[in-house]
Design an enzyme around this catalytic site. Structure first.
Site, PDB file in Angstrom:
ATOM      1  N   GLU A  46      35.267  34.800  43.458  1.00 56.75           N
ATOM      2  CA  GLU A  46      34.804  34.031  42.311  1.00 56.75           C
ATOM      3  C   GLU A  46      33.351  33.580  42.507  1.00 56.75           C
ATOM      4  O   GLU A  46      32.827  33.614  43.628  1.00 56.75           O
ATOM      5  CB  GLU A  46      35.713  32.814  42.116  1.00 56.75           C
ATOM      6  CG  GLU A  46      37.118  33.239  41.678  1.00 56.75           C
ATOM      7  CD  GLU A  46      38.065  32.067  41.557  1.00 56.75           C
ATOM      8  OE1 GLU A  46      37.703  31.086  40.896  1.00 56.75           O
ATOM      9  OE2 GLU A  46      39.163  32.148  42.131  1.00 56.75           O
ATOM     10  N   THR A  56      48.682  27.332  33.003  1.00 51.35           N
ATOM     11  CA  THR A  56      47.434  26.607  32.737  1.00 51.35           C
ATOM     12  C   THR A  56      46.555  26.631  33.997  1.00 51.35           C
ATOM     13  O   THR A  56      47.038  26.922  35.093  1.00 51.35           O
ATOM     14  CB  THR A  56      47.726  25.138  32.340  1.00 51.35           C
ATOM     15  OG1 THR A  56      48.372  24.493  33.433  1.00 51.35           O
ATOM     16  CG2 THR A  56      48.613  25.056  31.111  1.00 51.35           C
ATOM     17  N   ASP A  84      42.517  28.227  49.947  1.00 50.65           N
ATOM     18  CA  ASP A  84      43.541  28.974  49.214  1.00 50.65           C
ATOM     19  C   ASP A  84      44.676  29.372  50.162  1.00 50.65           C
ATOM     20  O   ASP A  84      45.859  29.216  49.842  1.00 50.65           O
ATOM     21  CB  ASP A  84      42.914  30.216  48.568  1.00 50.65           C
ATOM     22  CG  ASP A  84      43.955  31.077  47.864  1.00 50.65           C
ATOM     23  OD1 ASP A  84      44.438  30.641  46.803  1.00 50.65           O
ATOM     24  OD2 ASP A  84      44.302  32.152  48.380  1.00 50.65           O
ATOM     25  N   LYS A  90      49.476  26.862  41.306  1.00 53.48           N
ATOM     26  CA  LYS A  90      49.740  26.349  42.656  1.00 53.48           C
ATOM     27  C   LYS A  90      49.764  24.823  42.724  1.00 53.48           C
ATOM     28  O   LYS A  90      50.513  24.235  43.495  1.00 53.48           O
ATOM     29  CB  LYS A  90      48.639  26.803  43.618  1.00 53.48           C
ATOM     30  CG  LYS A  90      48.700  28.224  44.060  1.00 53.48           C
ATOM     31  CD  LYS A  90      47.514  28.487  44.995  1.00 53.48           C
ATOM     32  CE  LYS A  90      47.198  29.957  45.088  1.00 53.48           C
ATOM     33  NZ  LYS A  90      46.724  30.532  43.806  1.00 53.48           N
ATOM     34  N   GLY A 119      51.169  36.038  44.582  1.00 51.42           N
ATOM     35  CA  GLY A 119      51.394  36.904  43.418  1.00 51.42           C
ATOM     36  C   GLY A 119      52.489  37.913  43.654  1.00 51.42           C
ATOM     37  O   GLY A 119      53.637  37.556  43.900  1.00 51.42           O
ATOM     38  N   LYS A 139      48.711  28.056  50.043  1.00 47.35           N
ATOM     39  CA  LYS A 139      49.890  28.936  50.054  1.00 47.35           C
ATOM     40  C   LYS A 139      50.777  28.661  51.274  1.00 47.35           C
ATOM     41  O   LYS A 139      52.000  28.626  51.173  1.00 47.35           O
ATOM     42  CB  LYS A 139      49.444  30.397  50.031  1.00 47.35           C
ATOM     43  CG  LYS A 139      48.845  30.815  48.690  1.00 47.35           C
ATOM     44  CD  LYS A 139      48.127  32.149  48.791  1.00 47.35           C
ATOM     45  CE  LYS A 139      47.501  32.532  47.453  1.00 47.35           C
ATOM     46  NZ  LYS A 139      46.531  33.640  47.603  1.00 47.35           N
ATOM     47  N   GLY A 184      34.266  41.424  41.255  1.00 43.66           N
ATOM     48  CA  GLY A 184      35.256  40.532  40.649  1.00 43.66           C
ATOM     49  C   GLY A 184      36.357  40.126  41.611  1.00 43.66           C
ATOM     50  O   GLY A 184      37.370  39.548  41.214  1.00 43.66           O
ATOM     51  N   GLY A 213      45.242  41.136  40.998  1.00 44.52           N
ATOM     52  CA  GLY A 213      44.867  41.341  39.611  1.00 44.52           C
ATOM     53  C   GLY A 213      45.836  40.686  38.663  1.00 44.52           C
ATOM     54  O   GLY A 213      46.859  40.146  39.076  1.00 44.52           O
TER      55      GLY A 213
END
Lengths: 348, 348
Positions: free
Chosen positions: B208, B94, B219, B123, B152, B223, B205, B320
């Site tokens: 964002e 989600t 971000d 996260k 990822g 992490k 892309g 990706g």
């Protein structure tokens, strides 16, 4: 965890020292290591309650361990281990014999057949008989830890099995031998020819007295072969690899490259060309924009390309007996945690 | 393996596609994936015999999945999953809400409490409540796969838990955000200022529309925090990190560095100074002899230093939805193999 140690050289001693030093960490993992056997070439030590390793570690290394007071004996051998059936795991650290794999191959095979986990630091049995040993481990529902055989502390096998789980590995590339990497760097840094750099490495204990296996590329080839067979599910032999060493590289070649921000690196490489596996070991020219360019000194690197998880490059692998012992301990902890050292081979 | 998928956005769809494409590989691992539920925000799809995913994957992505013929319904929710008790694993994907962690946190907690394994790409719940969730997983003898939350495809969590098993991690350092790494490289390569490079990244892309979390360093901080708490057994919060972004870096700064073979990299760093943890995120100057210098574009890297296994640097992490989905599949395979996602926490 009841342990038999076979082979008590430098790595064996470092391993015993490590399980003393890492007692608290092992406790946190739920592991209580009980070393029941330590076997040398002329006999061994056995205590069914567990050897007092904090005392044992101080026994002089120039004496044969079968002379160890009270519990040392020439009659304690690998057969004793199998007869008593009182260990969970065998740590096999006998000397490497690339022709026959013995005596390690026999110890590993019979341990697995008797339902005992095995961790080995011995490249030869894995090189010569991995598929067969793996099958025996599978049938007997035990694990075969081989992390130490392909770069010691460098988690090359883990990287391929665990970190690329579910992805197809399309190629393997690596600087897998620290000795040759050191020699090439030393030629460049100190502006000396190969024989002089080799002598320096030998003086520092980085190269062996007989350096052939390292400098002619055979150590790299051995590691590449294990990685290829295990991770790409192949059944290749050392004859399938085109192997070149670093002995004919001249200082002038290195100096010429250096002007263009390039270096020689001894690279092992497995690729698939038109559906066919191709394996080579040899000096390759690497530019300063390549990740491998900065892997210097005794460091090692392995790079995988995969279909769904992209490229994965792992750099590390501190050299010496402590990291080698620590890589055996890593396998031991992961086996205890329940991890299966398999990759894409149906076991149900 | 009976699966419930919660969240059916880009990664969710890529994950379903992947288990179709990787059917043979999963079979070899002994895994027969049966997707029983796919839940979106307005309802879901349920088939107790397993959804025909090869048909389901073609359902138009602009329609709500609760309109899926016959087995789609607004009344199929997470409560249905818990009531029916017919899955082994929940894949939680989600949207991330860094303030509350919801709704993912609730889904993860209740799944674990009900004895269901969880893999999450989210996260926020891991950031806000990892210790508690881990404890619940432990009590219920299930696993919590979080590999996708810290880069990822980059196996940063695996590297710390598995590849450094038995070693103490003394420091963590990394380029953990591909977007900022791309922007910094693009400024250098195309000789453009930050706002222009950002626009380019947005067009491709890579960044964002609202890039704040990436470019202001949050971000990376998230992490780093997860890695630090999980691997160094800490209980830090985001307020404990000194965070700087890349928005004030000028092209002239980069050009000046470039002349000296140096670059800016946005680095997250955890170190221990005099027994105290120190965490920072910010642009750092990296020379061409540093392994991080050549980690370019959208690539990521994490470097650990340890006591017994030396330094370990892991570079990779293709960006990706496919690599993200593949990192979830990696956790699924490793959980099936029996691997426990623990590090040095006694569970017996």
């Amino acid at each position: 965890m009841r342990i038999a140690i076979i082979g008590y050289g430098g790595v064996g001693r470092a391993f015993v020292r490590l399980i003393i030093d890492k007692k608290d960490e092992l406790y946190k993992e739920g592991i209580n290591p009980i070393v029941k056997y330590v076997l040398g070439s002329k006999g061994g030590v056995y205590d069914k309650e567990g050897i007092d390793i904090e005392k044992f570690i101080d026994f002089p290394s120039n004496k044969s361990i079968c002379e160890y007071p009270e519990i040392g004996s020439k009659s304690i051998t690998f057969d004793t281990v199998l007869k008593n059936k009182d260990v969970d795991i065998v740590i096999e650290m006998t000397p490497t014999n690339l022709e026959t794999g013995e005596p390690g191959l026999n110890y590993i095979r019979r341990s697995l057949e008797n339902g005992i986990h095995v961790i080995t630091s011995n490249k030869a049995p894995i090189l010569l008989a991995y598929k067969k040993l793996y099958q025996i481990a599978l049938e007997n529902k035990v694990q075969l830890g081989i992390g130490c055989t392909t770069g010691g502390a460098l988690p090359s096998i883990n990287g391929g099995i665990i970190d690329l789980a579910g992805a197809n590995i399309n190629s393997i590339e690596g600087i897998l031998n620290g000795t040759t990497n050191y020699i090439l760097e030393e030629m460049d840094r100190s502006k000396i020819e190969y024989p002089e750099a080799l002598k320096k490495a030998q003086k520092l204990g980085i190269a062996e007295t007989n350096p052939t296996l390292d400098v002619e590329g055979w150590d790299t080839a051995t590691k590449l072969l294990i990685l290829t067979n295990v991770l790409m599910n192949e059944n290749k032999t050392i004859e399938d690899i085109d192997v070149k060493g670093i002995t004919s590289i001249k200082l002038s070649d290195i100096e010429e490259l250096s002007k263009k921000d390039k270096k020689y690196k001894l690279i092992g490489r497995t690729t698939i060309l038109a559906g066919k596996i191709k394996m080579t070991v040899g000096p390759e020219i690497v530019g300063s924009d390549n990740l491998l360019y900065n892997v210097n000194g005794k460091d090692k690197v392995v790079k995988y390309t995969s279909d769904t998880l992209g490229d994965l490059t792992i750099i590390g692998g501190a050299s010496g007996v402590i990291p080698a012992a620590a890589s055996i301990l890593r396998d031991l902890i992961n086996i205890h945690r329940g991890y299966k050292y398999i990759r894409g081979i149906r076991d149900e």
